[in-house]
Design a protein around this motif. Structure first.
Motif, PDB file in Angstrom:
ATOM      1  N   LYS A   1       5.369  14.444  -0.136  1.00  0.00           N
ATOM      2  CA  LYS A   1       4.433  13.274   0.472  1.00  0.00           C
ATOM      3  C   LYS A   1       5.157  12.020   0.252  1.00  0.00           C
ATOM      4  O   LYS A   1       5.108  10.955   0.884  1.00  0.00           O
ATOM      5  N   ALA A   2       5.500  11.985  -1.337  1.00  0.00           N
ATOM      6  CA  ALA A   2       5.799  10.641  -1.812  1.00  0.00           C
ATOM      7  C   ALA A   2       7.195  10.156  -1.191  1.00  0.00           C
ATOM      8  O   ALA A   2       7.570   9.057  -0.781  1.00  0.00           O
ATOM      9  N   GLU A   3       7.863  11.281  -1.197  1.00  0.00           N
ATOM     10  CA  GLU A   3       9.344  10.926  -0.864  1.00  0.00           C
ATOM     11  C   GLU A   3       9.316  10.527   0.690  1.00  0.00           C
ATOM     12  O   GLU A   3       9.935   9.668   1.163  1.00  0.00           O
ATOM     13  N   LYS A   4       8.783  11.008   1.462  1.00  0.00           N
ATOM     14  CA  LYS A   4       8.636  10.604   3.098  1.00  0.00           C
ATOM     15  C   LYS A   4       8.141   9.276   3.093  1.00  0.00           C
ATOM     16  O   LYS A   4       8.831   8.591   3.920  1.00  0.00           O
ATOM     17  N   ILE A   5       7.081   8.446   2.090  1.00  0.00           N
ATOM     18  CA  ILE A   5       6.612   7.163   2.469  1.00  0.00           C
ATOM     19  C   ILE A   5       7.894   6.358   1.760  1.00  0.00           C
ATOM     20  O   ILE A   5       8.213   5.482   2.495  1.00  0.00           O
TER      21      ILE A   5
ATOM     22  N   GLU B   1      10.558   4.586  -7.755  1.00  0.00           N
ATOM     23  CA  GLU B   1       9.938   5.669  -7.378  1.00  0.00           C
ATOM     24  C   GLU B   1      10.863   6.655  -6.630  1.00  0.00           C
ATOM     25  O   GLU B   1      10.530   7.834  -6.780  1.00  0.00           O
ATOM     26  N   LYS B   2      11.842   6.346  -6.094  1.00  0.00           N
ATOM     27  CA  LYS B   2      12.837   7.159  -5.661  1.00  0.00           C
ATOM     28  C   LYS B   2      13.583   8.179  -6.558  1.00  0.00           C
ATOM     29  O   LYS B   2      13.775   9.112  -6.524  1.00  0.00           O
TER      30      LYS B   2
ATOM     31  N   HIS C   1       3.573   5.782  -5.605  1.00  0.00           N
ATOM     32  CA  HIS C   1       3.406   5.886  -6.939  1.00  0.00           C
ATOM     33  C   HIS C   1       2.038   6.784  -7.548  1.00  0.00           C
ATOM     34  O   HIS C   1       2.489   7.643  -8.575  1.00  0.00           O
ATOM     35  N   TYR C   2       1.051   6.705  -6.727  1.00  0.00           N
ATOM     36  CA  TYR C   2       0.034   7.447  -7.073  1.00  0.00           C
ATOM     37  C   TYR C   2       0.341   9.167  -6.992  1.00  0.00           C
ATOM     38  O   TYR C   2       0.168   9.952  -7.772  1.00  0.00           O
ATOM     39  N   LEU C   3       0.989   9.467  -5.853  1.00  0.00           N
ATOM     40  CA  LEU C   3       1.365  10.810  -5.475  1.00  0.00           C
ATOM     41  C   LEU C   3       2.559  11.311  -6.367  1.00  0.00           C
ATOM     42  O   LEU C   3       2.432  12.505  -6.851  1.00  0.00           O
ATOM     43  N   ILE C   4       3.347  10.446  -6.908  1.00  0.00           N
ATOM     44  CA  ILE C   4       4.486  10.998  -7.905  1.00  0.00           C
ATOM     45  C   ILE C   4       3.667  10.999  -9.533  1.00  0.00           C
ATOM     46  O   ILE C   4       3.665  12.116 -10.026  1.00  0.00           O
ATOM     47  N   SER C   5       3.021   9.915  -9.870  1.00  0.00           N
ATOM     48  CA  SER C   5       2.513   9.847 -11.372  1.00  0.00           C
ATOM     49  C   SER C   5       1.402  10.507 -11.470  1.00  0.00           C
ATOM     50  O   SER C   5       1.057  10.989 -12.677  1.00  0.00           O
TER      51      SER C   5
ATOM     52  N   LEU D   1       0.872  -1.092  -0.069  1.00  0.00           N
ATOM     53  CA  LEU D   1       0.052  -0.050   0.023  1.00  0.00           C
ATOM     54  C   LEU D   1       0.683   1.311  -0.211  1.00  0.00           C
ATOM     55  O   LEU D   1       0.443   2.254  -0.757  1.00  0.00           O
ATOM     56  N   ASP D   2       1.963   1.015   0.943  1.00  0.00           N
ATOM     57  CA  ASP D   2       2.751   2.409   0.618  1.00  0.00           C
ATOM     58  C   ASP D   2       3.388   2.669  -0.595  1.00  0.00           C
ATOM     59  O   ASP D   2       3.515   3.739  -1.119  1.00  0.00           O
TER      60      ASP D   2
END
Length: 405
Positions: free
Chosen positions: A293-297, A317-318, A282-286, A276-277
Motif C-alpha cells: 500500500k505504501a509503495e503505491k502511494i 520512504e521509497k 510513512h505510517y504504513l511503512i514504519s 498527507l500522502d
C-alpha cells in the motif's frame, strides 16, 4: 539612489509635464533644467512651488528616500521574498536591493518592513549583522504602534533559537514575548494569535511536553472554529495527525487526516494532499508494515513530481519500503539520493530523517560490507542520541547494537 534633481524629473515625467509646464510663471525653463540636472539647488520657496506643481509634499522631495521610491522598492522586495527561496544564495538578490537604502531609511512603516525583510534575508543568507538590523525594525514598529509587526519580530527571534536546536530556550523566549504583549494590553489580531499558538505547540512538542502542546493546539483549533478562521488550520491538523501516529492513536490519526483531506479539497491546495500522502506512506511503512500500500502511494507521487525538486522525503520512504521487500540494491539507490533539508529542525522531522543511516547500515551489513554498516550505524546513533525518545530512536539504537556488537 535618486538625487533631488532626478526625483523632480522622474515625477514630472510620470505626470506628463513638460519643463515649461512645471516651471510655470515662477521659474524659468532653464533654471528648472539646471535643478533637474543637479547643477543648481532650489530655494525653499522654489522647492515648495515645484512640489505644489507635482502634487506632493516638499518633504517627499527632500527625503533621501522619497515615499514613492520607498513604496516601489518594498513592493518589489515583497514579491521576491514571497517566492520559493531554499538556498542561502537565493536571498542575496533581496539583500543587494535593500542594502544601498538601509542606512538612509526614513521613520515609517515601509522602512521598518524593509529592515525586517533585510534582517531575515541576511540571516538566511548566512551573512553577519542581521541582529542590529532587526532591532532597528523593531524600534520603528514599536514607535509606530504596529503591534502585529512587533510580534512577528519576536516570533522570528524565537524561531532562530529553535533553528539552533535550543528548543527550551526558544520556548521560553516565545512565552516571554506573549507575556510582554499581554502586560502592555497590546491587541494582537486573530491571525497573529494563531501564529503564536502554533509555534508554542511546536516548541512544546520539541521539549517533550506533549500534553501542553496538545492543549495549545486544541485551543487554536477551537478558536479557529468559533471565528470561522481557516488560517493555520492545515498546520494545526497536520501536527495533530502526526502526533497521533507517534502515539499509535490510529483513530485520532484518521480523524485529522479526514479533516485535512476535506480542507485540501475545499482550498484546492495540492501541497496538502502531497503532505498527507507522505504521512500515510510513512505510517504504513514504519508503523502498520503494509509495504505494498505504501509503495503505491510513494510511486504515484514520485511519478507526479519526477521533474521537481524538494521531494526527498519520498526518496527515503521509497528506500525503506524496498528494503522491507528485500530489494536491497534498489533500496540503496533511493536512500543515497535522499538528503536532509537544511530547513528541518524539529526533533520529529530530524528523527524521521536520521533513520536513513540506520537503513543504510542494515543494507550494507546484509551485503557483507561490515565496515560501511558500522560507519552508518554510528552516524545514526550519534544523530539520534540528543533527540526525544520517539520510536525512531529505539529503532536506530537497536540497529546500532545489532551491527556494532
Amino acid at each position: 539612489m535618486e538625487t533631488l534633481g532626478e526625483r523632480i524629473k522622474k515625477l514630472r515625467k510620470e505626470k506628463g509635464l513638460t519643463l515649461q509646464t512645471l516651471a510655470g510663471e515662477v521659474l524659468t525653463k532653464g533654471m528648472l533644467s539646471l535643478i533637474e540636472n543637479n547643477k543648481a539647488k532650489p530655494s525653499m520657496e522654489s522647492l515648495a512651488y515645484i512640489a505644489g506643481q507635482l502634487g506632493v509634499h516638499p518633504n517627499e522631495l527632500l527625503e533621501e528616500v522619497p515615499t514613492t521610491e520607498l513604496r516601489e522598492l518594498l513592493q518589489e522586495v515583497e514579491t521576491l521574498y514571497k517566492a520559493d527561496l531554499y538556498q542561502p544564495d537565493d536571498f542575496n538578490p533581496i539583500v543587494d536591493k535593500i542594502e544601498p537604502y538601509a542606512e538612509k531609511l526614513p521613520y515609517r512603516y515601509e522602512s521598518a518592513r524593509l529592515l525586517e525583510i533585510y534582517s531575515r534575508c541576511l540571516y538566511y543568507a548566512k551573512l553577519p549583522d542581521w541582529q542590529p538590523v532587526l532591532e532597528r525594525a523593531e524600534t520603528m514598529y514599536e514607535g509606530l504602534h504596529l503591534v502585529n509587526n512587533s510580534a512577528d519580530v519576536h516570533m522570528f527571534r524565537a524561531m532562530v533559537t529553535f533553528q539552533q536546536h535550543e528548543y527550551a530556550e526558544a520556548l521560553k523566549m516565545l512565552q516571554d514575548s506573549r507575556r510582554f504583549f499581554e502586560e502592555r494590553n497590546a491587541v494582537i489580531d486573530s491571525l497573529k494569535k494563531l501564529d503564536f499558538d502554533f509555534l508554542e505547540a511546536i516548541l512544546y512538542f520539541a521539549v517533550g511536553e506533549d500534553a501542553e502542546a496538545l492543549r495549545v493546539l486544541k485551543e487554536g483549533i477551537d478558536y479557529s472554529r468559533e471565528r470561522q478562521i481557516y488560517y493555520k488550520i492545515n498546520d494545526l491538523y497536520r501536527v495533530m495527525s502526526f502526533h497521533a501516529i507517534l502515539t499509535n492513536d490510529i483513530e485520532r490519526k484518521d480523524y485529522y487526516v479526514r479533516k485535512l483531506r476535506l480542507f485540501a479539497e475545499f482550498s484546492e491546495d495540492e501541497k496538502i494532499e502531497t503532505t498527507l500522502d507522505l504521512l500515510e506512506a510513512h505510517y504504513l511503512i514504519s508503523f502498520a508494515h503494509e509495504y505494498d500500500k505504501a509503495e503505491k502511494i510513494i510511486d504515484s507521487n514520485l511519478e507526479k513530481y519526477k521533474d521537481e525538486e524538494g521531494y526527498d522525503a519520498f526518496y527515503l520512504e521509497k528506500g525503506k519500503v524496498l528494503y522491507h521487500k528485500d530489494n536491497l540494491d534498489e533500496a540503496l539507490k533511493w536512500l543515497q539520493q535522499h538528503k536532509i533539508s537544511d530547513y528541518l529542525h524539529h526533533p520529529y522531522d530530524l528523527s524521521m530523517n536520521y533513520e536513513k543511516d540506520a537503513y543504510l547500515a542494515l543494507i550494507y551489513e546484509q551485503q557483507g560490507r561490515h565496515d560501511l554498516a558500522v560507519k552508518h550505524a554510528a552516524i545514526a546513533k550519534e544523530n539520534i542520541e540528543p533527540m526525544l525518545d520517539l520510536p525512531y530512536k529505539k529503532f536506530i539504537l537497536d540497529v546500532y547494537r545489532q551491527i556494532a556488537k
